[in-house]
Design a protein around this motif. Structure first.
Motif, short mmCIF file in Angstrom:
data_model
loop_
_atom_site.label_atom_id
_atom_site.label_comp_id
_atom_site.label_asym_id
_atom_site.label_seq_id
_atom_site.Cartn_x
_atom_site.Cartn_y
_atom_site.Cartn_z
N PRO A 330 22.29 1.56 -34.01
CA PRO A 330 21.74 1.06 -35.28
C PRO A 330 21.06 -0.30 -35.14
O PRO A 330 19.98 -0.51 -35.71
N LEU A 331 21.67 -1.21 -34.37
CA LEU A 331 21.05 -2.53 -34.20
C LEU A 331 19.75 -2.43 -33.42
O LEU A 331 18.78 -3.14 -33.71
N LEU A 332 19.71 -1.54 -32.41
CA LEU A 332 18.48 -1.36 -31.66
C LEU A 332 17.35 -0.82 -32.55
O LEU A 332 16.21 -1.27 -32.46
N LEU A 333 17.68 0.16 -33.38
CA LEU A 333 16.67 0.74 -34.26
C LEU A 333 16.11 -0.29 -35.24
O LEU A 333 14.90 -0.40 -35.45
N ILE A 334 17.03 -1.06 -35.84
CA ILE A 334 16.60 -2.09 -36.78
C ILE A 334 15.78 -3.16 -36.08
O ILE A 334 14.73 -3.61 -36.57
N SER A 335 16.24 -3.56 -34.90
CA SER A 335 15.56 -4.61 -34.14
C SER A 335 14.16 -4.18 -33.73
O SER A 335 13.18 -4.93 -33.89
N ALA A 336 14.03 -2.97 -33.19
CA ALA A 336 12.72 -2.49 -32.74
C ALA A 336 11.76 -2.34 -33.92
O ALA A 336 10.57 -2.69 -33.82
N MET A 438 3.53 -0.57 -29.45
CA MET A 438 4.56 -0.38 -28.42
C MET A 438 5.97 -0.51 -29.00
O MET A 438 6.88 0.23 -28.63
N SER A 439 6.16 -1.43 -29.93
CA SER A 439 7.47 -1.55 -30.59
C SER A 439 7.78 -0.32 -31.42
O SER A 439 8.92 0.14 -31.48
N GLY A 440 6.74 0.24 -32.05
CA GLY A 440 6.94 1.47 -32.80
C GLY A 440 7.36 2.62 -31.89
O GLY A 440 8.22 3.43 -32.24
N ALA A 441 6.76 2.68 -30.69
CA ALA A 441 7.15 3.71 -29.72
C ALA A 441 8.59 3.53 -29.27
O ALA A 441 9.31 4.51 -29.03
N SER A 442 9.04 2.27 -29.19
CA SER A 442 10.43 2.02 -28.78
C SER A 442 11.42 2.52 -29.82
O SER A 442 12.54 2.92 -29.48
N VAL A 443 11.04 2.49 -31.10
CA VAL A 443 11.90 3.04 -32.15
C VAL A 443 12.14 4.53 -31.89
O VAL A 443 13.27 5.02 -31.97
N LEU A 444 11.08 5.26 -31.58
CA LEU A 444 11.20 6.69 -31.31
C LEU A 444 12.05 6.94 -30.06
O LEU A 444 12.85 7.88 -30.02
N PHE A 445 11.87 6.10 -29.04
CA PHE A 445 12.63 6.26 -27.81
C PHE A 445 14.12 6.09 -28.07
O PHE A 445 14.94 6.89 -27.60
N VAL A 446 14.48 5.05 -28.81
CA VAL A 446 15.90 4.81 -29.12
C VAL A 446 16.46 5.96 -29.94
O VAL A 446 17.57 6.46 -29.69
N TRP A 447 15.70 6.41 -30.92
CA TRP A 447 16.16 7.48 -31.82
C TRP A 447 16.44 8.78 -31.06
O TRP A 447 17.43 9.45 -31.30
N MET A 449 16.67 9.21 -27.49
CA MET A 449 17.25 9.20 -26.15
C MET A 449 18.54 8.41 -25.98
O MET A 449 19.35 8.75 -25.12
N VAL A 450 18.73 7.36 -26.75
CA VAL A 450 19.79 6.40 -26.43
C VAL A 450 21.13 6.83 -27.03
O VAL A 450 21.23 7.07 -28.24
N PRO A 451 22.20 6.90 -26.21
CA PRO A 451 23.52 7.26 -26.72
C PRO A 451 24.23 6.05 -27.30
O PRO A 451 23.89 4.90 -27.00
N GLU A 452 25.24 6.28 -28.13
CA GLU A 452 26.09 5.21 -28.64
C GLU A 452 27.24 5.00 -27.65
O GLU A 452 27.89 5.96 -27.23
N THR A 453 27.47 3.74 -27.26
CA THR A 453 28.52 3.44 -26.28
C THR A 453 29.63 2.56 -26.85
O THR A 453 30.52 2.14 -26.11
N LYS A 454 29.58 2.28 -28.14
CA LYS A 454 30.56 1.40 -28.76
C LYS A 454 31.97 1.95 -28.63
O LYS A 454 32.22 3.14 -28.85
N GLY A 455 32.92 1.10 -28.26
CA GLY A 455 34.34 1.45 -28.27
C GLY A 455 34.78 2.41 -27.20
O GLY A 455 35.83 3.04 -27.32
N ARG A 456 34.02 2.55 -26.11
CA ARG A 456 34.38 3.46 -25.03
C ARG A 456 34.48 2.68 -23.73
O ARG A 456 33.69 1.76 -23.48
N SER A 457 35.42 3.03 -22.86
CA SER A 457 35.55 2.35 -21.58
C SER A 457 34.34 2.70 -20.71
O SER A 457 33.67 3.71 -20.91
N LEU A 458 34.07 1.86 -19.70
CA LEU A 458 32.94 2.12 -18.81
C LEU A 458 33.08 3.47 -18.11
O LEU A 458 32.12 4.23 -17.98
#
Length: 471
Positions: A330-336, A438-447, A449-458
């Motif tokens: 969520p923070l990545l999407l808002i930031s991008a 390019m920032s607009g393209a990064s929004v699509l990429f995050v949406w 491709m990117v998994p959520e990793t919060k609260g999980r061990s490495l």
């Protein structure tokens, strides 16, 4: 069942029962906090390196008689040096450890800043900037991976996002004092974080995961116990680390070629894609030339620089507070999306300026655009791409994959920073519209491709991605 799946299944079962609850309750100790402070001195100093060129530009041009082309070389050679350091960052961190790598970083940067401070011509100026870049490139892997490996997973995101907060603070400090301090004094000021970190490295533990990987199990357990506290139960966490490292050694050997196996393709695409989009949205151009952009927009560069620094710090603080509450995605999407909007406003300001329309409002619009850009960038895109890349790469390819991600980031950053002046002179409005796209393209990429990793061990993150990368 395939052989690889047979190996992975018992590993994942460790994360579905009580074991993950035990490791998730690991405390945040004073030792962990102190270790992070020592390591993150270099992050603050990295912010100094990025923030230096903007306020120092007029002083260096006047004192050394450089032109804009010479100064573009000075600015961009930092990223060439960073690229050279980043190529070896992962391997050096795996060979001599995280602490040793940070010590080497300090020596490079101290030498580089001294060369800048006492330079008499462009040659020494560029040489010093190159050395600083080498040091920053080396630390870009070692520092965040060390923090990721020593912190409990419940606070890992927050502690790793302190890095962008400190980088923003380092940039902001130079934006604040740069207009009123001579550029040579400003260079000497950049030595302070490294002079604090160098002796501090003697008092912190090496990464337990790295120690386990090189076969020093007793030292690994001793370091982990020191980090978690003498009374803490570290048996489950130690077992998780040992099991995952043994699994990693079984399924693949180390080396740069192993990174390009099909099973790692998803992790590599996400990790390198995030850090590339972080740069291609205009970071190098807007950060290194912030004062010039504000001045070209018709606003006071001194007031604008202070406003930019304040905005970055406040936004980075929000990012630290929210990352483990709302998650990375969520923070990545808002930031991008915010950086896209900020770049668009900047482009609109210069577009209207070129038409001589709204001459009273275009300077304010330009400042608003750059504040929106930096505010949203510091919220997520500043540090979360690096956090995720450190979380998703398996331990057996972490060094090589980390180096690749750093190289991709720095090549992208060099292209943006070196070409900025030339593109800006060609079409000032078009420069920022390109960054917005390019920032607009990064929004699509995050949406997509990117998994959520919060609260999980490495170990949990990496093992699950190897089995089901789309989850």
């Amino acid at each position: 069942m395939e052989k690889g799946e047979a190996v992975k299944k018992p590993l994942l079962e460790n994360y579905n029962g009580q074991g993950s609850e035990i490791s998730s309750s690991a405390p945040l100790t004073i030792v962990v906090g102190f270790s992070c402070i020592v390591v993150y001195c270099s992050s603050f100093a990295g912010g100094n390196s990025i923030g230096y060129s903007s306020p120092a530009e007029s002083g260096i041009l006047n004192d050394l008689g450089l032109d804009l082309a010479d100064y573009s070389v000075f600015v961009s050679i930092f990223l060439i040096g960073s690229l050279c350091g980043a190529v070896w960052s992962g391997k050096v961190a795996e060979f001599i450890g995280r602490r040793g790598t940070m010590g080497v970083t300090d020596l490079f940067c101290i030498t580089g800043w001294l060369a800048i401070a006492f330079s008499k011509d462009a040659l020494w100026l560029d040489f010093g900037r190159f050395l600083v870049g080498c040091g920053v490139g080396l630390s870009c892997y070692a520092a965040p991976i060390y923090v990721a490996e020593i912190t409990p997973k419940t606070v890992r995101g927050a502690l790793m996002s302190v890095k962008p907060l400190l980088m923003s603070s380092g940039k902001a400090l130079f934006f604040f004092i740069g207009p009123v301090v001579n550029w040579r004094i400003l260079a000497l000021t950049a030595l302070v974080p490294y002079l604090l970190q160098l002796p501090g490295l003697l008092f912190i533990s090496e990464s337990p995961r790295w120690l386990m990987k090189i076969g020093q199990a007793e030292k690994s357990e001793s370091a982990l116990r020191r980090l978690r506290g003498e009374k803490a139960n570290i048996s489950q966490e130690t077992a998780e680390i040992r099991d995952y490292i043994e699994y990693s050694k079984r399924v693949s050997g180390d080396g740069i070629l192993s990174v390009f196996q099909r099973k790692y393709s998803y992790c590599l695409i996400v990790g390198t894609g995030l850090v590339a989009f972080r740069q291609l949205g205009g970071l190098g151009g807007i950060s290194f030339y912030a004062s010039s952009i504000i001045k070209s927009a018709g606003f006071s560069s001194e007031i604008g620089s202070i406003a930019v620094g304040t905005t970055e710090i406040l936004s980075a603080i929000l990012g630290v507070c929210f990352i483990d509450k709302f998650g990375r995605r969520p923070l990545l999407l808002i930031s991008a999306a915010g950086t896209c909007f900020g770049s668009f406003i900047l482009g609109l300001s210069f577009f209207l300026q070129g038409l001589h329309f709204g001459e009273k409002i275009t300077p304010v619009l330009g400042l608003a655009g750059i504040l929106v850009y930096f505010g949203f960038f510091s919220l997520g895109m500043e540090g979360i791409p690096w956090i995720i890349s450190k979380e998703i790469f398996p331990v057996n390819i972490k060094g090589a994959a980390g180096s690749i991600a750093s190289v991709v980031s720095l090549i992208s950053g060099w292209v943006i920073s070196y070409t900025f002046n030339f593109i800006f002179e060609w079409n000032s409005a078009g420069t920022f519209f390109i960054y917005a796209a390019m920032s607009g393209a990064s929004v699509l990429f995050v949406w997509k491709m990117v998994p959520e990793t919060k609260g999980r061990s490495l170990e949990e993150i990496q093992a699950s991605l190897l089995i089901s990368p789309q989850q």
